[in-house]
Design a protein around this motif. Structure first.
Motif, PDB file in Angstrom:
ATOM      1  N   GLU A  92       0.838  -1.208   0.000  1.00  0.00           N
ATOM      2  CA  GLU A  92       0.000   0.000   0.000  1.00  0.00           C
ATOM      3  C   GLU A  92       0.873   1.258   0.000  1.00  0.00           C
ATOM      4  N   LEU A  93       1.938   1.217   0.793  1.00  0.00           N
ATOM      5  CA  LEU A  93       2.873   2.348   0.862  1.00  0.00           C
ATOM      6  C   LEU A  93       3.499   2.598  -0.511  1.00  0.00           C
ATOM      7  N   PHE A  94       3.953   1.541  -1.159  1.00  0.00           N
ATOM      8  CA  PHE A  94       4.583   1.674  -2.467  1.00  0.00           C
ATOM      9  C   PHE A  94       3.571   2.108  -3.529  1.00  0.00           C
ATOM     10  N   ALA A 130       2.046   6.299  -7.227  1.00  0.00           N
ATOM     11  CA  ALA A 130       1.030   7.216  -7.755  1.00  0.00           C
ATOM     12  C   ALA A 130       1.501   8.660  -7.651  1.00  0.00           C
ATOM     13  N   TYR A 131       2.163   8.978  -6.541  1.00  0.00           N
ATOM     14  CA  TYR A 131       2.693  10.334  -6.314  1.00  0.00           C
ATOM     15  C   TYR A 131       3.783  10.663  -7.340  1.00  0.00           C
ATOM     16  N   ILE A 132       4.725   9.736  -7.522  1.00  0.00           N
ATOM     17  CA  ILE A 132       5.822   9.969  -8.476  1.00  0.00           C
ATOM     18  C   ILE A 132       5.275  10.086  -9.897  1.00  0.00           C
ATOM     19  N   GLU A 133       4.353   9.180 -10.246  1.00  0.00           N
ATOM     20  CA  GLU A 133       3.805   9.175 -11.605  1.00  0.00           C
ATOM     21  C   GLU A 133       3.053  10.472 -11.904  1.00  0.00           C
ATOM     22  N   GLU A 134       2.253  10.911 -10.953  1.00  0.00           N
ATOM     23  CA  GLU A 134       1.499  12.150 -11.149  1.00  0.00           C
ATOM     24  C   GLU A 134       2.436  13.337 -11.339  1.00  0.00           C
ATOM     25  N   ASN A 135       3.455  13.460 -10.471  1.00  0.00           N
ATOM     26  CA  ASN A 135       4.398  14.571 -10.572  1.00  0.00           C
ATOM     27  C   ASN A 135       5.247  14.483 -11.833  1.00  0.00           C
ATOM     28  N   ASN A 158       3.153  15.619 -14.684  1.00  0.00           N
ATOM     29  CA  ASN A 158       2.950  17.066 -14.633  1.00  0.00           C
ATOM     30  C   ASN A 158       4.163  17.794 -15.214  1.00  0.00           C
ATOM     31  N   GLN A 159       5.350  17.263 -14.931  1.00  0.00           N
ATOM     32  CA  GLN A 159       6.569  17.890 -15.436  1.00  0.00           C
ATOM     33  C   GLN A 159       6.834  17.552 -16.900  1.00  0.00           C
ATOM     34  N   ALA A 160       6.397  16.376 -17.330  1.00  0.00           N
ATOM     35  CA  ALA A 160       6.636  15.955 -18.714  1.00  0.00           C
ATOM     36  C   ALA A 160       5.364  15.316 -19.270  1.00  0.00           C
ATOM     37  N   PRO A 161       4.336  16.137 -19.563  1.00  0.00           N
ATOM     38  CA  PRO A 161       3.022  15.592 -19.927  1.00  0.00           C
ATOM     39  C   PRO A 161       3.005  14.798 -21.226  1.00  0.00           C
ATOM     40  N   HIS A 162       3.938  15.022 -22.137  1.00  0.00           N
ATOM     41  CA  HIS A 162       3.893  14.339 -23.430  1.00  0.00           C
ATOM     42  C   HIS A 162       4.857  13.165 -23.523  1.00  0.00           C
ATOM     43  N   ILE A 163       5.465  12.792 -22.386  1.00  0.00           N
ATOM     44  CA  ILE A 163       6.377  11.633 -22.407  1.00  0.00           C
ATOM     45  C   ILE A 163       5.626  10.361 -22.014  1.00  0.00           C
ATOM     46  N   ALA A 164       4.473  10.526 -21.360  1.00  0.00           N
ATOM     47  CA  ALA A 164       3.590   9.389 -21.002  1.00  0.00           C
ATOM     48  C   ALA A 164       4.277   8.388 -20.080  1.00  0.00           C
ATOM     49  N   ILE A 165       4.708   8.881 -18.936  1.00  0.00           N
ATOM     50  CA  ILE A 165       5.350   7.997 -17.958  1.00  0.00           C
ATOM     51  C   ILE A 165       4.282   7.179 -17.228  1.00  0.00           C
ATOM     52  N   LYS A 166       4.445   5.886 -17.250  1.00  0.00           N
ATOM     53  CA  LYS A 166       3.484   4.983 -16.616  1.00  0.00           C
ATOM     54  C   LYS A 166       4.252   3.872 -15.920  1.00  0.00           C
ATOM     55  N   ASN A 173      15.146   0.466  -1.787  1.00  0.00           N
ATOM     56  CA  ASN A 173      16.246   0.582  -2.748  1.00  0.00           C
ATOM     57  C   ASN A 173      15.905  -0.137  -4.054  1.00  0.00           C
ATOM     58  N   CYS A 174      15.301  -1.300  -3.911  1.00  0.00           N
ATOM     59  CA  CYS A 174      14.918  -2.081  -5.089  1.00  0.00           C
ATOM     60  C   CYS A 174      13.850  -1.336  -5.891  1.00  0.00           C
ATOM     61  N   LEU A 175      12.874  -0.770  -5.192  1.00  0.00           N
ATOM     62  CA  LEU A 175      11.818  -0.013  -5.867  1.00  0.00           C
ATOM     63  C   LEU A 175      12.407   1.187  -6.606  1.00  0.00           C
ATOM     64  N   LYS A 176      13.281   1.922  -5.905  1.00  0.00           N
ATOM     65  CA  LYS A 176      13.885   3.120  -6.513  1.00  0.00           C
ATOM     66  C   LYS A 176      14.657   2.745  -7.774  1.00  0.00           C
ATOM     67  N   LYS A 177      15.442   1.689  -7.683  1.00  0.00           N
ATOM     68  CA  LYS A 177      16.251   1.262  -8.822  1.00  0.00           C
ATOM     69  C   LYS A 177      15.366   0.913 -10.017  1.00  0.00           C
ATOM     70  N   THR A 178      14.278   0.187  -9.769  1.00  0.00           N
ATOM     71  CA  THR A 178      13.391  -0.230 -10.849  1.00  0.00           C
ATOM     72  C   THR A 178      12.652   0.966 -11.444  1.00  0.00           C
ATOM     73  N   VAL A 179      12.125   1.840 -10.569  1.00  0.00           N
ATOM     74  CA  VAL A 179      11.413   3.030 -11.044  1.00  0.00           C
ATOM     75  C   VAL A 179      12.346   3.909 -11.870  1.00  0.00           C
ATOM     76  N   SER A 180      13.566   4.095 -11.385  1.00  0.00           N
ATOM     77  CA  SER A 180      14.543   4.912 -12.098  1.00  0.00           C
ATOM     78  C   SER A 180      14.834   4.326 -13.475  1.00  0.00           C
TER      79      SER A 180
END
Length: 803
Positions: free
Chosen positions: A613-615, A620-625, A628-636, A739-746
């Motif tokens: 739930e935390l992740f 959702a927070y990272i994806e939304e932001n 917002n910063q790059a609306p046409h790159i379609a980060i999902k 750390n694992c989450l950050k690495k994968t998201v990055s």
């Protein structure tokens, strides 16, 4: 839910097909203006979408409805399974019969499979075209053989069976399920058999099941009622996930029909029991407080409800037997009808049977249960199935189409020399900004874990005496006070609430031991001890009985005693008590390890859910932001893949010591020495006998025999001393997961930006049209790409999860 289940599934299918049509129209238009080098990409996207759409449609049309049944001791769970099936195929007994799991899958043709399990002493194999009676008898023989031999064969695995049967649910049009729905029923074991590996593997499947939890309403002993409440909580924890998908059934409710003040006593019982169940669940599962408050609880008497169905069977023998049982056991439910009927049930006409069957169905609350179960399925079945189907569709095709459409059209719009240079600079800035966002959010998430890890080291080094449990609660509270984690409510409670759970598991076992010794009557019938290996519990029981026989009971057990053993008999007795107390520690170690293994599995599962739930919130927070910063790159970010933390790395171990030291001591034994001397008044002819006292040093065995309270307090202190290690494990594990989450998201984020850069480079090299004419064509197409992206995003919102 206003819409029936099949309408919800149809709505999602319709929306997905509409999206495929949108894409078809879009790529036809865009192909008119793109160089041929783009056609291969577009064809691949279209092929993937077609494949993903076919899979989505197939999964929506042929979903599997899984119902898992579990319950408290003697709650009629097996009869409930038979009621759901519409026939008596699962063994029913007064004592606990549900040792292994039984899986029942819908099939028009009846068959039974009893799998080969380690040490099986019963016949295993497959039987096709088998009757209900034969299914019942073969399962009964397997289960009873296991129950009779498990105490002497510790490695004997529980029987595992599967029945293929035309389950009543799919033969009843009132359920209004999608036409291709397959129904599967998992008949789960009692608490004592949850730890069996085969059972554990089946229980894992319950995370995608709607669960029915039965409660024994016929129990009146207050102590046993409290035990049943604890059993309910344990069953819910074993099932895992939210109690919202669990339907609670107060079974055997017909017991109140004989009360003079019925239905007042029945209503009072229901209100009290529902309140107590909610209270116990809320105390131990605070992360689900809201769901528990809205818990669904229904009344039912499974056996008369099942008899009602059997009485209406076309099999006259089957029907006649049901009539006889109804008359023998449930006459109180049909007494107003019985007066009009022949006393011999075999003389009942079809009309008579139907009257009795309808009365049983109504007074057993069969129809009420039927309606509530249908409502429960309508409300929760789509929630369990559809989100996963949609996510698989998005991972297979939807996300790629969103990204390609937005990135490609944006790249072409910015492909002129001037725009290209600006866009490259913008990409560089975006990459840096997104990396900073990721670092900041990651640091925010990891800070409490690192703070906790530091505090553990300080405690272990003796630099701090702060209570680590309170500290972990404090740092998690600080995290939840910040956005976006302040949306989580009590969802993170298990991370710091696990310690009372572990301590409670220990205390329940120790309290049963203390009570047995103090009262002189061995009683180990508690929910947690039911989870331990039966051989270990039996050895503990015999050990306690020996201690009682040695006199370690009553006041000695309550108060302890300083003992100086002088005689060989006393020394032997002291040595025996010491050996038995040491053996008590050995047995308790084994049992506590067993119990804590089960409790730890529940705790780790809840921590896993909390961190997921935390992740989810974090992503959702990272994806939304990021968008917002790059609306046409379609980060999902594919949530279902990224929030899968590794719970296997998190394990807890405990060890305990007991017994008491025996010290060698000395004592002075008084000895009378016989002496003789001649006396004057006999002219020294005769001797007079007299005694002199002398003292001789002897050895003794000295010990302070501890009271039960001292013993138990010692074990509790030992468990508290091991909390630092557990907190350290949790902190280290959390940091590893973050750390694992950050690495994968990055990595995902950088890959998406890299793909956009490549598409921009390609557009810059291959697009040669006049710039103004170029923009006039592509800006409207870019807007359509944006709309297409939003349409794909909306697939998961095309039905109302909470209606």
């Amino acid at each position: 839910m206003n819409n029936q289940v099949y309408e919800v599934f149809e709505a999602v299918e319709f929306k997905a097909k509409l999206l495929a049509q949108y894409w078809h129209n879009f790529h036809i238009e865009i192909c008119q203006h793109l160089p041929e080098t783009y056609l291969t990409e577009i064809e691949k996207l279209s092929q993937n979408l077609e494949t993903a759409l076919n899979q989505l449609v197939n999964q929506l049309r042929y979903p599997t409805l899984t119902l898992a049944t579990t319950g408290t001791t003697s709650s009629g769970k097996s009869t409930l399974v038979n009621l759901l099936c519409g026939a008596e195929i699962v063994p029913v007994a007064v004592s606990e019969m549900s040792a292994g799991t039984v899986t029942i899958e819908y099939n028009p043709q009846k068959s039974l499979v009893i799998y080969e399990t380690p040490g099986a002493l019963w016949e295993c194999g497959e039987w096709k075209g088998i009757t209900e009676e034969k299914i019942y008898q073969r399962l009964y023989q397997a289960m009873i053989t296991y129950l009779e031999n498990r105490e002497t064969q510790p490695n004997l695995a529980c029987p595992q069976s599967k029945i293929f049967y035309p389950i009543r649910l799919l033969n009843d049009s009132q359920w209004e399920l999608p036409q291709g729905t397959t129904v599967r029923i998992l008949d789960l074991p009692g608490l004592a058999y949850v730890g069996d590996q085969g059972n554990a593997d089946v229980i894992k499947q319950c995370r995608e099941a709607l669960c029915i939890v039965t409660y024994n309403s016929a129990e009146t002993d207050s102590q046993k009622v409290n035990s049943l409440l604890q059993e309910v909580v344990q069953q819910v924890k074993d099932l895992g996930g939210s109690p919202a998908r669990m339907l609670f059934t107060l079974n055997r409710i017909d017991v109140f029909r004989t009360d003079k003040n019925w239905p007042e006593t029945e209503n009072r019982f229901c209100e009290s029991t529902i309140a107590n169940i909610k209270k116990e669940l809320t105390q131990q599962l605070r992360e689900y407080s809201e769901e528990i408050n809205n818990l669904e609880v229904v009344k039912l008497s499974t056996w008369p409800a099942l008899l009602s169905l059997q009485m209406q069977s076309f099999d006259t023998i089957y029907s006649a037997e049901a009539c006889k049982k109804a008359d023998n056991y449930f006459s109180v439910l049909i007494e107003d009808i019985l007066e009009d009927l022949p006393r011999n049930t075999q003389k009942w006409s079809v009309h008579d049977k139907n009257r009795v069957a309808q009365a049983l169905w109504q007074k057993s609350y069969g129809q009420e249960f039927h309606d509530n179960l249908r409502k429960h399925i309508n409300q929760h079945f789509p929630q369990l199935v559809i989100p996963q189907i949609i996510e698989r569709f998005n991972i297979a095709a939807g996300n790629a189409i969103r990204e390609w459409s937005l990135q490609t059209t944006t790249a072409i719009v910015n492909s002129s020399e001037e725009q290209y240079q600006q866009e490259c600079e913008k990409i560089s800035q975006t990459r840096s900004a997104l990396q900073s966002l990721l670092e900041e959010s990651d640091g925010q998430l990891k800070k409490p874990c690192e703070d906790l890890e530091l505090k553990v080291k300080q405690v272990l080094a003796g630099e701090s005496t702060e209570d680590l449990v309170n500290h972990i609660k404090k740092v998690i509270g600080e995290l939840q006070a910040q956005a976006p984690y302040n949306q989580l409510g009590e969802k993170l409670f298990p991370i710091y609430g696990c310690f009372p759970e572990l301590n409670k598991g220990i205390n329940q076992v120790l309290e049963a031991v203390a009570k047995s010794l103090e009262t002189g009557k061995v009683d180990l019938d508690t929910p947690n001890l039911k989870r331990a290996n039966v051989l270990s519990v039996n050895l503990l029981s015999k050990n306690l009985q020996r201690l009682i026989n040695l006199g370690y009971t009553g006041s000695l057990a309550k108060e302890g005693k300083k003992m100086e053993a002088r005689t060989e008999t006393q020394k032997k007795e002291l040595k025996q008590i010491n050996e038995e107390l040491n053996e008590l520690a050995i047995h308790l170690n084994i049992i506590l390890q067993d119990v804590l293994k089960q409790v730890s599995q529940q705790v780790v599962e809840r921590i896993y859910n909390s961190v997921s739930e935390l992740f989810r919130c974090h992503l959702a927070y990272i994806e939304e932001n990021a968008n917002n910063q790059a609306p046409h790159i379609a980060i999902k970010f594919p949530e279902g893949q990224l929030i899968k933390v590794d719970a296997n790395q998190l394990t807890f171990n405990f060890s305990f010591q007991a017994g008491f030291p025996i010290h060698q001591g000395t004592w002075e034994e008084e000895i009378k020495i016989e002496k003789k001397e001649r006396v004057w008044y006999t002219l020294w002819i005769w001797k007079k006998t007299f005694y002199e006292t002398e003292y001789e040093t002897r050895s003794s065995d000295n010990a302070a025999i501890p009271s039960v309270e001292d013993l138990l307090t010692s074990w509790i202190i030992q468990s508290k001393q091991q909390e630092a290690e557990i907190v350290n494990k949790i902190a280290t594990w959390l940091i590893t997961q973050v750390n694992c989450l950050k690495k994968t998201v990055s990595q995902i984020q950088n890959d998406i930006i890299d793909r956009y850069q490549a598409r921009l480079d390609k557009a810059h090299q291959e697009t040669t049209l006049d710039y103004e004419k170029h923009r006039n064509i592509w800006v409207p197409i870019q807007e359509k790409a944006q709309n297409l992206s939003e349409d794909f995003d909306s697939l998961g919102q095309s039905w109302n999860l909470k209606s």
